[in-house]
Design a protein around this motif. Structure first.
Motif, PDB file in Angstrom:
ATOM      1  N   GLY A 181      20.686  -6.601  11.731  1.00 37.36           N
ATOM      2  CA  GLY A 181      19.866  -6.716  10.528  1.00 37.36           C
ATOM      3  C   GLY A 181      18.519  -6.023  10.658  1.00 37.36           C
ATOM      4  O   GLY A 181      17.932  -5.621   9.661  1.00 37.36           O
ATOM      5  N   VAL A 182      18.055  -5.879  11.905  1.00 43.65           N
ATOM      6  CA  VAL A 182      16.735  -5.235  12.093  1.00 43.65           C
ATOM      7  C   VAL A 182      16.719  -3.798  11.554  1.00 43.65           C
ATOM      8  O   VAL A 182      15.655  -3.273  11.231  1.00 43.65           O
ATOM      9  CB  VAL A 182      16.305  -5.238  13.584  1.00 43.65           C
ATOM     10  N   HIS A 183      17.889  -3.174  11.448  1.00 47.10           N
ATOM     11  CA  HIS A 183      17.927  -1.789  10.936  1.00 47.10           C
ATOM     12  C   HIS A 183      17.567  -1.708   9.453  1.00 47.10           C
ATOM     13  O   HIS A 183      17.251  -0.632   8.947  1.00 47.10           O
ATOM     14  CB  HIS A 183      19.326  -1.189  11.144  1.00 47.10           C
ATOM     15  N   ASN A 184      17.618  -2.823   8.764  1.00 48.86           N
ATOM     16  CA  ASN A 184      17.315  -2.810   7.323  1.00 48.86           C
ATOM     17  C   ASN A 184      15.887  -2.401   7.006  1.00 48.86           C
ATOM     18  O   ASN A 184      15.604  -1.977   5.891  1.00 48.86           O
ATOM     19  CB  ASN A 184      17.571  -4.192   6.715  1.00 48.86           C
ATOM     20  N   VAL A 185      14.998  -2.570   7.964  1.00 48.53           N
ATOM     21  CA  VAL A 185      13.583  -2.271   7.703  1.00 48.53           C
ATOM     22  C   VAL A 185      13.102  -1.114   8.569  1.00 48.53           C
ATOM     23  O   VAL A 185      11.909  -0.936   8.789  1.00 48.53           O
ATOM     24  CB  VAL A 185      12.711  -3.529   7.910  1.00 48.53           C
ATOM     25  N   ASN A 186      14.044  -0.321   9.049  1.00 50.00           N
ATOM     26  CA  ASN A 186      13.723   0.831   9.879  1.00 50.00           C
ATOM     27  C   ASN A 186      13.012   1.902   9.036  1.00 50.00           C
ATOM     28  O   ASN A 186      13.548   2.380   8.033  1.00 50.00           O
ATOM     29  CB  ASN A 186      15.024   1.397  10.469  1.00 50.00           C
ATOM     30  N   ALA A 187      11.810   2.258   9.460  1.00 51.73           N
ATOM     31  CA  ALA A 187      11.007   3.218   8.693  1.00 51.73           C
ATOM     32  C   ALA A 187      11.608   4.621   8.737  1.00 51.73           C
ATOM     33  O   ALA A 187      11.236   5.489   7.947  1.00 51.73           O
ATOM     34  CB  ALA A 187       9.581   3.255   9.243  1.00 51.73           C
ATOM     35  N   LEU A 188      12.530   4.857   9.659  1.00 53.57           N
ATOM     36  CA  LEU A 188      13.080   6.205   9.820  1.00 53.57           C
ATOM     37  C   LEU A 188      14.288   6.466   8.933  1.00 53.57           C
ATOM     38  O   LEU A 188      14.812   7.576   8.895  1.00 53.57           O
ATOM     39  CB  LEU A 188      13.453   6.449  11.290  1.00 53.57           C
ATOM     40  N   THR A 225      12.920  -8.629  19.793  1.00 55.23           N
ATOM     41  CA  THR A 225      13.882  -8.439  20.892  1.00 55.23           C
ATOM     42  C   THR A 225      15.103  -7.668  20.405  1.00 55.23           C
ATOM     43  O   THR A 225      15.579  -6.744  21.066  1.00 55.23           O
ATOM     44  CB  THR A 225      14.325  -9.814  21.448  1.00 55.23           C
ATOM     45  N   ALA A 226      15.602  -8.056  19.236  1.00 58.94           N
ATOM     46  CA  ALA A 226      16.759  -7.363  18.662  1.00 58.94           C
ATOM     47  C   ALA A 226      16.409  -5.918  18.334  1.00 58.94           C
ATOM     48  O   ALA A 226      17.214  -5.004  18.525  1.00 58.94           O
ATOM     49  CB  ALA A 226      17.238  -8.097  17.418  1.00 58.94           C
ATOM     50  N   ALA A 227      15.194  -5.689  17.835  1.00 61.46           N
ATOM     51  CA  ALA A 227      14.765  -4.339  17.464  1.00 61.46           C
ATOM     52  C   ALA A 227      14.603  -3.460  18.699  1.00 61.46           C
ATOM     53  O   ALA A 227      14.971  -2.280  18.698  1.00 61.46           O
ATOM     54  CB  ALA A 227      13.464  -4.397  16.674  1.00 61.46           C
ATOM     55  N   LYS A 228      14.067  -4.035  19.767  1.00 58.38           N
ATOM     56  CA  LYS A 228      13.888  -3.249  21.001  1.00 58.38           C
ATOM     57  C   LYS A 228      15.242  -2.842  21.571  1.00 58.38           C
ATOM     58  O   LYS A 228      15.419  -1.719  22.032  1.00 58.38           O
ATOM     59  CB  LYS A 228      13.106  -4.069  22.031  1.00 58.38           C
ATOM     60  N   ARG A 229      16.180  -3.788  21.572  1.00 60.66           N
ATOM     61  CA  ARG A 229      17.522  -3.460  22.060  1.00 60.66           C
ATOM     62  C   ARG A 229      18.086  -2.250  21.334  1.00 60.66           C
ATOM     63  O   ARG A 229      18.808  -1.445  21.910  1.00 60.66           O
ATOM     64  CB  ARG A 229      18.474  -4.625  21.780  1.00 60.66           C
ATOM     65  N   ARG A 230      17.798  -2.178  20.039  1.00 56.53           N
ATOM     66  CA  ARG A 230      18.433  -1.166  19.188  1.00 56.53           C
ATOM     67  C   ARG A 230      17.542   0.040  18.920  1.00 56.53           C
ATOM     68  O   ARG A 230      17.909   0.906  18.116  1.00 56.53           O
ATOM     69  CB  ARG A 230      18.851  -1.836  17.869  1.00 56.53           C
ATOM     70  N   GLY A 231      16.397   0.078  19.536  1.00 54.78           N
ATOM     71  CA  GLY A 231      15.511   1.225  19.342  1.00 54.78           C
ATOM     72  C   GLY A 231      14.986   1.341  17.935  1.00 54.78           C
ATOM     73  O   GLY A 231      14.728   2.434  17.451  1.00 54.78           O
ATOM     74  N   ALA A 232      14.862   0.200  17.250  1.00 54.07           N
ATOM     75  CA  ALA A 232      14.405   0.212  15.853  1.00 54.07           C
ATOM     76  C   ALA A 232      13.002  -0.382  15.781  1.00 54.07           C
ATOM     77  O   ALA A 232      12.784  -1.441  15.213  1.00 54.07           O
ATOM     78  CB  ALA A 232      15.380  -0.576  14.979  1.00 54.07           C
TER      79      ALA A 232
END
Lengths: 136, 116
Positions: B43-50, B79-86
């Motif tokens: 879900g963290v990818h939903n707010v990815n600025a890229l 933590t979830a965002a760091k794992r996924r590079g987001a």
């Protein structure tokens, strides 16, 4: 950070997926520990394919993943006392109580602690008492 | 009613975030309060600025950013965002720990989770 709350909320975390095919269970256990650290009364319930997460002797080495067995050891440290597993879900997957892993040791007696095998009805009754349920 | 929302699946690939967005808009229209929105797992990818979807498609991150601009507390799990590079979020979205999920769950009347 630990926040003291006067009104302790009951929050259940359910684990319903198999443990290593996706990250839900690993990140779910992380969430359960943190919610408990914030003062909620957390219960952790393993049901459906989630019962596999409690199978003893899991070894993720050949998967190339770290595994999350350490999270079970942290349950007692975070005062998560209520760890339940659905008897029917175990039975239909060929698991017995002898297959379960220990969820840590009692701080005082050093005795091993085990998940409590319960009927679905007990889980349902406990669900009805919860403020919120997080599903993983 | 105070409602917390947790979203556990990524954008475009899965309907969870769209369902959550429409649920939140409907809840606000009915006068409910959104205690907070927490992005976990993919879900963290939903707010990815890229993210840069084709122009004739909905821009999911900007949609969340616009909701955040109205004052709704939106958090992506660090933590979830760091794992996924987001690690680059759109404006009005905070990167913080699971404690935020714990707090918004405890403080809300209801937690509504969207995911598989």
């Amino acid at each position: 950070m630990r926040t003291v709350l006067t009104d302790v909320k009951k929050i259940m975390c359910t684990v319903r997926r198999a443990p290593h095919g996706s990250i839900y269970v690993q990140e779910g256990l992380e969430a359960a520990l943190i919610v408990a650290a914030y003062g909620a009364e957390v219960s952790l319930v393993f049901m459906d394919d989630g019962v596999f997460a409690l199978k003893r002797g899991q070894d993720t080495q050949e998967l190339g993943t770290k595994g999350f067995a350490a999270a079970y050891g942290a349950l007692m440290d975070h005062d998560i006392q209520c760890v339940l597993v659905d008897r029917h879900a175990m039975a239909v997957r060929g698991m017995t109580e002898a297959d379960l892993l220990s969820i840590g040791q009692d701080a005082e007696t050093g005795e091993l602690r085990w998940p409590r095998v319960v009927e679905a009805g007990e889980i349902a009754a406990l669900m009805a008492e919860q403020h919120s349920i997080l599903s993983f | 009613m105070k409602i917390a929302v947790c979203i556990g699946e990524g954008p475009y690939n899965h309907e969870a975030a769209d369902s959550a967005y429409h649920f939140i808009r409907a809840a606000l229209d009915r006068g409910h309060q959104i205690q907070g929105i927490f992005f976990y797992h993919d879900g963290v990818h939903n707010v990815n600025a890229l993210m840069e979807p084709p122009q004739d498609e909905r821009h999911m991150a900007n949609r969340w950013s616009a909701l955040g601009a109205t004052g709704i507390h939106i958090v992506a799990c660090v933590t979830a965002a760091k794992r996924r590079g987001a690690m680059e979020q759109v404006a009005h979205v905070e990167l913080a720990g699971l404690g935020q999920l714990a707090m918004m769950t405890i403080q809300a009347d209801r937690l509504v989770c969207f995911g598989d």
